[in-house]
Design an enzyme around this catalytic site. Sequence first.
Site, PDB file in Angstrom:
ATOM      1  N   ASP A  13       1.093  -1.090  -0.421  1.00 53.34           N
ATOM      2  CA  ASP A  13      -0.101   0.032   0.009  1.00 53.34           C
ATOM      3  C   ASP A  13       1.295   1.213  -0.311  1.00 53.34           C
ATOM      4  O   ASP A  13       0.796   1.971   0.875  1.00 53.34           O
ATOM      5  CB  ASP A  13      -1.075  -0.108   1.638  1.00 53.34           C
ATOM      6  N   ASP A  18       6.907   1.660   2.299  1.00 57.42           N
ATOM      7  CA  ASP A  18       6.585  -0.227   1.328  1.00 57.42           C
ATOM      8  C   ASP A  18       7.396   0.731  -0.110  1.00 57.42           C
ATOM      9  O   ASP A  18       8.429  -0.604  -0.273  1.00 57.42           O
ATOM     10  CB  ASP A  18       5.210   0.433   0.825  1.00 57.42           C
ATOM     11  N   ASN A  42      -2.259   3.455   3.191  1.00 59.13           N
ATOM     12  CA  ASN A  42      -1.839   4.310   3.827  1.00 59.13           C
ATOM     13  C   ASN A  42      -2.650   5.106   3.081  1.00 59.13           C
ATOM     14  O   ASN A  42      -2.320   6.628   3.581  1.00 59.13           O
ATOM     15  CB  ASN A  42      -0.343   4.334   3.982  1.00 59.13           C
ATOM     16  N   THR A 127       2.762  -6.192   2.619  1.00 58.32           N
ATOM     17  CA  THR A 127       3.362  -4.713   3.551  1.00 58.32           C
ATOM     18  C   THR A 127       2.712  -4.019   3.710  1.00 58.32           C
ATOM     19  O   THR A 127       2.127  -2.656   3.785  1.00 58.32           O
ATOM     20  CB  THR A 127       4.358  -4.143   2.676  1.00 58.32           C
ATOM     21  N   PHE A 168      -1.733  -1.546  11.927  1.00 58.36           N
ATOM     22  CA  PHE A 168      -2.209  -0.561  11.404  1.00 58.36           C
ATOM     23  C   PHE A 168      -2.584  -1.620   9.928  1.00 58.36           C
ATOM     24  O   PHE A 168      -3.889  -1.044   9.738  1.00 58.36           O
ATOM     25  CB  PHE A 168      -1.558   0.827  10.186  1.00 58.36           C
ATOM     26  N   ASN A 169      -1.783  -2.310   9.652  1.00 58.22           N
ATOM     27  CA  ASN A 169      -2.655  -3.663   8.477  1.00 58.22           C
ATOM     28  C   ASN A 169      -3.264  -4.107   9.101  1.00 58.22           C
ATOM     29  O   ASN A 169      -4.522  -4.537   8.032  1.00 58.22           O
ATOM     30  CB  ASN A 169      -1.234  -4.055   7.856  1.00 58.22           C
ATOM     31  N   HIS A 238       9.091   0.116   8.939  1.00 56.79           N
ATOM     32  CA  HIS A 238       8.344  -1.393   8.993  1.00 56.79           C
ATOM     33  C   HIS A 238       8.722  -2.448   7.917  1.00 56.79           C
ATOM     34  O   HIS A 238       8.659  -3.558   7.904  1.00 56.79           O
ATOM     35  CB  HIS A 238       7.032  -0.942   9.641  1.00 56.79           C
ATOM     36  N   ASP A 239       8.169  -1.827   6.775  1.00 55.83           N
ATOM     37  CA  ASP A 239       7.925  -3.037   5.927  1.00 55.83           C
ATOM     38  C   ASP A 239       9.391  -3.537   4.767  1.00 55.83           C
ATOM     39  O   ASP A 239       9.057  -4.439   4.240  1.00 55.83           O
ATOM     40  CB  ASP A 239       7.098  -1.820   4.283  1.00 55.83           C
TER      41      ASP A 239
HETATM   42  O1  RIB Z   1       2.149  -0.515  10.547  1.00 50.94           O
HETATM   43  C1  RIB Z   1       2.660  -0.024   9.965  1.00 50.94           C
HETATM   44  C2  RIB Z   1       2.402  -0.487   8.117  1.00 50.94           C
HETATM   45  O2  RIB Z   1       1.247   0.122   8.261  1.00 50.94           O
HETATM   46  C3  RIB Z   1       3.518  -0.325   7.457  1.00 50.94           C
HETATM   47  O3  RIB Z   1       3.108  -1.573   6.233  1.00 50.94           O
HETATM   48  C4  RIB Z   1       2.786   0.776   6.941  1.00 50.94           C
HETATM   49  O4  RIB Z   1       3.154   1.216   5.464  1.00 50.94           O
HETATM   50  C5  RIB Z   1       1.584   0.467   7.204  1.00 50.94           C
HETATM   51  O5  RIB Z   1       1.412   0.466   5.671  1.00 50.94           O
HETATM   52 CA    CA Z   2       2.541  -0.704   4.157  1.00 52.28          CA
END
Ligand code: RIB
Ligand code: CA
Length: 314
Positions: A13, A18, A42, A127, A168-169, A238-239
């Site tokens: 996303d 990403d 996102n 991701t 979040f994801n 993160h990704d």
């Molecule tokens: O929590 C972090 C994730 O949420 C990452 O993948 C960031 O790009 C958002 O999508």
């Molecule tokens: Ca992401």
Amino acid sequence: MGTEKHLIWLDCDFGTDDAAALLCAHGAASLEILGISTLAGNVEAHKTFRNALRLNRLLGADYPVYPGAEAPLVYPAEPGYRFHGENGLGGVELPLPDRWETPAEKAWDALYRTAAAHPGALELIATGPLTNVALALNLHPELQKLLRRIVIMGGAAVGGNKTPAAEFNIYSDPHAAKIVFEAGIPLTMCGLDVTNKAWFSETELARVGACGTPAARFFAESLKTPLQASGQGTVRLHDVTAVLFVSNPELFTGQLAGVRVETRSALTRGKTVTDLWSDQKFPSRNAFVVLGVDRPAFVRRVSELVCSLKAVEN
Ligand code: RIB
Ligand code: CA
């Protein structure tokens, strides 16, 4: 370290991290990207699709890009502009390719077609929210036997970043995540437990930017937005962690565990409940939960990968 070549598919996303993950995947000699799919997360789906095209141009690459879900399976999408900017790339403007078009084939069909062409070999790195992956599994059940494994950035054994309970994801589409976690495909969860440790400082970011290539400058500039939003003077990649887990697994530690996803509770929607530290265990250990990373080595490897990307005239 082996010379094994990994055939990978990125489902993203495109957001800032990403994008950083795609730069690293492009630079890693051991990874061969067979396709990219995008979805709402996102930022809106039409933006994440175009961001993938913009990154193709930046890299001088021509990865096939397929648009996917415009919303989660059940809950409404909730963009993350604060960390990614309204354009998803931290406000950095990248040009689209001179010629481009939206393929008729959707993400879930293209992923299945590619997995079927490489039975047992394709590794899916997801991701963003898992909507595309869940749709692919529902529309093409035999995908369950075709994928070598799924590596996600998502979830958390402890804590959350969208709510105190959820990352979040997974929060964005817990129904999709439940389908994926229960699909019986070898699954690696790069959750906040490890990704919160995979951070860059402002100085480390600037050092990459000083490499001077368009890709290195983009990396440093676009990640300033989440760095400033964090209020901690650092930015969590993160990704990138999910990609590096495939290219450089030696940097990480983790444990097999039972993991289930909460889909209904208003308080804990999207929580990945793991049995890592509980006496009561789930019947099956369905995910490898990544917990640790050698941060200095991670920073060195990411910096090396991004700075190795050849300069491409924009
Ligand atoms: O929590 C972090 C994730 O949420 C990452 O993948 C960031 O790009 C958002 O999508
Ligand atoms: Ca992401």
